[in-house]
Design an enzyme around this catalytic site. Structure first.
Site, short mmCIF file in Angstrom:
data_model
loop_
_atom_site.label_atom_id
_atom_site.label_comp_id
_atom_site.label_asym_id
_atom_site.label_seq_id
_atom_site.Cartn_x
_atom_site.Cartn_y
_atom_site.Cartn_z
N ASP A 53 0.83 -1.21 0.00
CA ASP A 53 0.00 0.00 0.00
C ASP A 53 0.86 1.25 0.00
O ASP A 53 1.97 1.26 0.54
CB ASP A 53 -0.93 -0.03 1.23
N TRP A 101 2.66 8.04 -2.61
CA TRP A 101 4.05 8.23 -3.05
C TRP A 101 4.08 9.15 -4.27
O TRP A 101 4.90 10.07 -4.35
CB TRP A 101 4.66 6.86 -3.39
N HIS A 154 2.10 3.40 -9.17
CA HIS A 154 1.90 1.97 -9.43
C HIS A 154 3.06 1.41 -10.25
O HIS A 154 3.49 0.27 -10.04
CB HIS A 154 0.56 1.73 -10.13
N ARG A 162 -12.41 2.22 -7.90
CA ARG A 162 -11.55 3.37 -8.24
C ARG A 162 -11.90 3.88 -9.65
O ARG A 162 -12.56 3.18 -10.41
CB ARG A 162 -10.09 2.95 -8.18
N LEU A 196 10.66 -20.89 -4.57
CA LEU A 196 9.73 -19.96 -3.93
C LEU A 196 8.43 -20.00 -4.69
O LEU A 196 8.42 -20.06 -5.92
CB LEU A 196 10.30 -18.53 -3.99
N ARG A 249 2.23 -4.86 6.15
CA ARG A 249 1.50 -3.84 5.39
C ARG A 249 2.32 -2.57 5.36
O ARG A 249 2.68 -2.02 6.40
CB ARG A 249 0.12 -3.54 5.99
C1 IPE Z 1 -5.42 -2.72 -0.07
O1 IPE Z 1 -5.12 -1.39 -0.21
C2 IPE Z 1 -5.43 -3.39 -1.41
C3 IPE Z 1 -4.12 -3.53 -2.03
C4 IPE Z 1 -2.97 -3.15 -1.55
C5 IPE Z 1 -4.14 -4.16 -3.31
P1 IPE Z 1 -6.25 -0.26 -0.32
O2 IPE Z 1 -5.54 1.02 -0.43
O3 IPE Z 1 -7.21 -0.61 -1.39
O4 IPE Z 1 -7.00 -0.42 1.09
P2 IPE Z 1 -7.80 0.66 1.94
O5 IPE Z 1 -8.80 1.27 1.03
O6 IPE Z 1 -6.81 1.66 2.41
O7 IPE Z 1 -8.38 -0.10 3.08
C1 IPE Z 2 -1.63 0.25 -3.31
O1 IPE Z 2 -1.46 1.62 -3.36
C2 IPE Z 2 -1.90 -0.34 -4.67
C3 IPE Z 2 -3.29 -0.77 -4.84
C4 IPE Z 2 -4.24 -0.70 -3.94
C5 IPE Z 2 -3.64 -1.30 -6.12
P1 IPE Z 2 -2.69 2.62 -3.33
O2 IPE Z 2 -3.10 2.90 -4.74
O3 IPE Z 2 -3.76 2.16 -2.43
O4 IPE Z 2 -1.97 3.91 -2.73
P2 IPE Z 2 -2.53 4.88 -1.63
O5 IPE Z 2 -2.97 4.04 -0.47
O6 IPE Z 2 -3.67 5.61 -2.24
O7 IPE Z 2 -1.37 5.74 -1.29
MG MG Z 3 -4.16 2.37 -0.45
#
Ligand code: IPE
Ligand code: IPE
Ligand code: MG
Length: 232
Positions: free
Chosen positions: A8, A13, A25, A59, A119, A172
């Protein structure tokens, strides 16, 4: 050791750098490569990465499309590296909502790396722990048969083994302290490790720190420790 990671913080970032979320991403995908290589040097035999949750479909469509494109590109470029490193790559989650191109890339990657024995890398895509548990329950003809239920959870997720494997360490990144519907069953006794480090900044030393922290934990599974038992 089964290590699971909620990757996450990509969006934040990028936002901190005035870049679009998709740039975060892209950097995040690069870190996956680094972490898989690092995992090969640790005593990890199963690594499960959360790449796209069922709720991530909510999203903006452009971000969803960018994520899925990136994922397909990752599969196409990493399959050969996985074969070389004897890494078995598989994808868990639903498959009924993915594009035919992405499905084909998944199947090709899984087939090409099937014999990898150093792995097992699993990437969770369109994954929801709750959905898989609900769906397994509704498919079961024998609700009190635990083995059957576990087999069905894995079947829903297209996981190759006959039962879900417990997570030993859940990491996490990104500062949030929650599970966001990831591996709820498997994390029943997982050690949880949260770091503020955003996923694109995570690296081998971050993984090593998490593993060192894990090594100092005392897992009891409801029991008391032998020394305490002797004192009584
Ligand atoms: C969890 O992150 C899902 C992934 C990392 C793929 P999210 O950013 O979607 O989770 P929430 O919304 O903060 O709970
Ligand atoms: C995790 O990063 C990747 C996915 C959930 C796909 P985020 O896109 O949730 O990034 P933040 O949490 O908004 O920073
Ligand atoms: Mg996130």
């Amino acid at each position: 050791l089964h290590v699971a990671i909620i990757m996450d913080g990509n969006g934040r970032w990028a936002a901190r750098r005035g870049m679009p979320r998709s740039a975060g991403h892209v950097r995040g995908a690069r870190v996956v490569r680094t972490i898989v290589a690092a995992a090969l040097g640790e005593r990890i035999d199963l690594l499960t990465l959360y790449a796209f949750s069922m709720d991530n479909w909510t999203r903006p469509p452009a971000e969803v499309a960018a994520l899925l494109r990136l994922f397909r590109r990752y599969l196409l470029t990493e399959t050969r590296r996985c074969v070389e490193q004897r890494v078995r790559l598989s994808v868990i989650g639903r498959r009924d909502r993915l594009s035919p191109q992405l499905l084909a890339a998944i199947e090709r990657a899984e087939e090409a790396t099937a014999t990898g024995s150093r792995l097992h890398l699993r990437i969770a895509l369109d994954y929801s722990a709750r959905y898989s548990i609900m769906e397994a329950a509704s498919r079961s003809n024998r609700p009190s048969d635990m083995q059957e239920f576990l087999r069905l959870i894995n079947e829903v997720n297209h996981a190759s083994t006959s039962a879900p494997r417990d997570v030993d360490l859940l990491i996490r990144t990104g500062g949030e302290q929650r599970l966001s519907d990831f591996l709820l069953w498997e994390c029943a006794y997982a050690e949880l490790y949260f770091t503020d480090c955003l996923w694109p900044d995570f690296d081998a030393s971050g993984l090593a720190r998490a593993l060192a922290d894990f090594a100092g934990r005392h897992r009891r599974y409801g029991r008391i420790e032998a020394a305490a038992a002797r004192r009584n």
